[in-house]
Structure formats: structure tokens, C-alpha cells
Design a protein around this motif. Structure first.
Motif, mmCIF file in Angstrom:
data_model
loop_
_atom_site.group_PDB
_atom_site.id
_atom_site.type_symbol
_atom_site.label_atom_id
_atom_site.label_comp_id
_atom_site.label_asym_id
_atom_site.label_seq_id
_atom_site.Cartn_x
_atom_site.Cartn_y
_atom_site.Cartn_z
ATOM 1 N N LEU A 173 31.163 -59.458 -18.691
ATOM 2 C CA LEU A 173 32.299 -60.371 -18.570
ATOM 3 C C LEU A 173 32.810 -60.464 -17.135
ATOM 4 N N ARG A 174 32.952 -59.319 -16.469
ATOM 5 C CA ARG A 174 33.522 -59.357 -15.125
ATOM 6 C C ARG A 174 32.570 -59.966 -14.098
ATOM 7 N N THR A 175 31.273 -59.750 -14.249
ATOM 8 C CA THR A 175 30.337 -60.369 -13.307
ATOM 9 C C THR A 175 30.256 -61.879 -13.517
ATOM 10 N N ASN A 176 30.791 -62.348 -14.619
ATOM 11 C CA ASN A 176 30.856 -63.790 -14.882
ATOM 12 C C ASN A 176 32.290 -64.327 -14.810
ATOM 13 N N ARG A 177 33.193 -63.497 -14.253
ATOM 14 C CA ARG A 177 34.597 -63.859 -14.057
ATOM 15 C C ARG A 177 35.261 -64.293 -15.361
ATOM 16 N N LYS A 178 35.029 -63.505 -16.393
ATOM 17 C CA LYS A 178 35.655 -63.735 -17.695
ATOM 18 C C LYS A 178 36.580 -62.567 -18.030
ATOM 19 N N TRP A 179 37.557 -62.862 -18.878
ATOM 20 C CA TRP A 179 38.499 -61.833 -19.302
ATOM 21 C C TRP A 179 37.823 -60.789 -20.174
ATOM 22 N N VAL A 180 38.238 -59.547 -20.031
ATOM 23 C CA VAL A 180 37.727 -58.478 -20.881
ATOM 24 C C VAL A 180 38.768 -58.161 -21.952
ATOM 25 N N GLY A 181 38.374 -57.284 -22.871
ATOM 26 C CA GLY A 181 39.290 -56.911 -23.936
ATOM 27 C C GLY A 181 39.049 -55.477 -24.364
ATOM 28 N N SER A 182 39.926 -54.970 -25.186
ATOM 29 C CA SER A 182 39.755 -53.644 -25.769
ATOM 30 C C SER A 182 39.824 -53.764 -27.281
ATOM 31 N N SER A 183 39.305 -52.751 -27.966
ATOM 32 C CA SER A 183 39.311 -52.734 -29.423
ATOM 33 C C SER A 183 38.644 -54.010 -29.960
ATOM 34 N N LYS A 184 39.307 -54.721 -30.864
ATOM 35 C CA LYS A 184 38.707 -55.923 -31.459
ATOM 36 C C LYS A 184 38.493 -57.039 -30.442
ATOM 37 N N TRP A 185 39.217 -56.959 -29.315
ATOM 38 C CA TRP A 185 39.070 -58.001 -28.304
ATOM 39 C C TRP A 185 37.810 -57.841 -27.464
ATOM 40 N N VAL A 186 37.101 -56.723 -27.613
ATOM 41 C CA VAL A 186 35.819 -56.588 -26.931
ATOM 42 C C VAL A 186 34.864 -57.657 -27.444
ATOM 43 N N ILE A 187 34.672 -57.695 -28.748
ATOM 44 C CA ILE A 187 33.723 -58.665 -29.314
ATOM 45 C C ILE A 187 34.283 -60.082 -29.245
#
Length: 241
Positions: A173-187
């Protein structure tokens, strides 16, 4: 109107009553979270964001009201910006996302400009990783992968797998300049970026948990690293020599 799962009030109705009862003098309020997105479950809570011109700082509180668990996020008309900035720095847009997707309960004229700010933050995305950061992340992802491949202890491997899953999603995600997430927001974050990759990602880990085979996870990790030079160990230096 009642919530179809129970005899409690529908989310928006309960949220409006909550704001009227607990924050009658607030400048604006909105309901966010899974109930607004149509993804609510029997365990969902109400995420309510309050904007109060009489406050100087922010706070978060959890409580039960109208048979709903409520998470209330209280901000002044300025303090929310520091949270926006913090969320951008960590690449996890928790508050901007809540504000952007939220349904306005009160103070349309106050909340709409803040929603526009949130939309701008989300559309801009997180900052670009530097070459140095990418190199460091490659090294630590390689290190975790090697631990995963070499581990023969099931309990230890499960812990390593959790770390590896998070590192892979962050790297992609970060190498494509997209937001990351934790827990359920990972997927969820991976699906927003690339649904096909998200499926292969979840399938690879599911296959390991089901059958104990590491091959798919190893292949996925190497695929993610390949555009940036593959695994990195030899010659990596962190700090001054």
C-alpha cells in the motif's frame, strides 16, 4: 424506527437522541462507521463525531446509550486538524474517513466544510516513501520472511505470520501511496487498492493456516519485493558506520 436485529432504536435515530441529550449545545455532529456504510452487525457500535466551538481540546469516550455501545469523538472547530495531520503521517486516515463518510446529524453549515477538508485529505493520499524508507522496509520484510521460512515451531510461526501479513500489506500500500489499515482495515485497504491482490493475499494466508504450507505466502512476498530489487540482506546498513 427499530433496528431489525434487536428491539433497540435504529442507528441514526439513536445517534440523534444521543446528541440532543449529551451535546445539546454542540456546533455540529455526524454519525460514522459501519452502521452508515450499511455493514453493521449485532456487535456494531455508534461512532459519533462532535464539533463544539466552546471546546479547546479533543477527547474520546465510550459509553452505552439507548441500548447502543457508543464511541464519541469530541473536537473543537480547530483541534480536529491536528488529528487529520497525525493520521496522514501514520497513513491511517481514521478521523478523515469517519468525517468523509459520516451522515450529518446537526450543524450542516459547520460540518460540510470539514467534510470537504476530509475528502481532500483522503483523495491526496499519504506521503510518498523515500528510497531510504523503501530499502529499510525491504530489509525488515526480508528478515521476517526468512524467520517464517526457517521456523519449525508452530506457535512461533503463527506469531511470525501475523507480523509478515502486516508488513506485506503495508509495503504494497505505501509503495503505491495508498492508505494502510489495522485489524479489519488491513484487508479493506487492500481491496480498495487492488481486489485481485487482496484475494490472493487472503487466500495465501488462509491456505497456510488450513494446511500448514508456506509456499503461497513466500511467493506472494517475493512478488511484492521483486519490483524493488527482491529480498535485501547483504550490504544493508542502518545508521552511521
Amino acid at each position: 424506527m427499530k433496528d431489525m436485529r434487536t428491539d433497540r432504536l435504529a442507528p441514526l435515530k439513536a445517534a440523534k437522541l444521543f446528541v440532543d441529550a449529551f451535546f445539546p449545545q454542540c456546533s455540529g455532529a455526524l454519525l460514522a462507521g459501519s452502521t452508515v456504510r450499511g455493514e453493521g452487525t449485532a456487535k456494531s457500535d455508534l461512532d459519533i463525531v462532535i464539533f463544539d466551538q466552546n471546546r479547546c481540546s479533543s477527547y474520546r469516550e465510550s459509553l452505552i446509550a439507548y441500548e447502543w455501545p457508543v464511541e464519541v469523538f469530541v473536537h473543537s472547530l480547530e483541534s480536529y486538524r491536528a488529528f487529520f495531520e497525525s493520521d496522514v503521517e501514520r497513513a491511517r486516515p481514521s478521523l478523515p474517513r469517519m468525517v468523509s463518510e459520516g451522515e450529518i446529524i446537526k450543524g450542516w453549515d459547520v460540518v460540510m466544510p470539514i467534510k470537504a477538508e476530509a475528502d481532500h485529505v483522503l483523495n491526496r493520499g499519504p506521503g510518498k516513501w523515500s528510497d531510504e524508507t523503501i530499502r529499510m522496509k525491504r530489509y525488515f520484510l526480508t528478515d521476517t520472511l526468512e524467520d517464517f521460512i526457517g521456523s519449525e515451531n508452530r506457535a512461533e510461526t503463527l506469531c511470525i505470520t501475523y507480523t509478515l501479513a502486516n508488513q506485506i500489506s503495508e509495503f504494497v500500500l505505501r509503495t503505491n501511496r495508498k492508505w494502510v489499515g489495522s485489524s479489519k482495515w488491513v484487508i479493506r485497504s487492500l481491496k480498495e487498492y487492488d481486489p485481485e491482490f487482496a484475494t490472493r493475499y487472503s487466500d495465501a494466508f488462509d491456505y497456510f493456516y488450513t494446511y500448514g504450507s508456506k509456499e503461497r505466502i513466500v511467493q506472494l512476498t517475493e512478488e511484492v519485493l521483486a519490483p524493488f530489487g527482491g529480498r535485501l540482506f547483504d550490504g544493508f546498513v542502518l545508521g552511521e558506520k
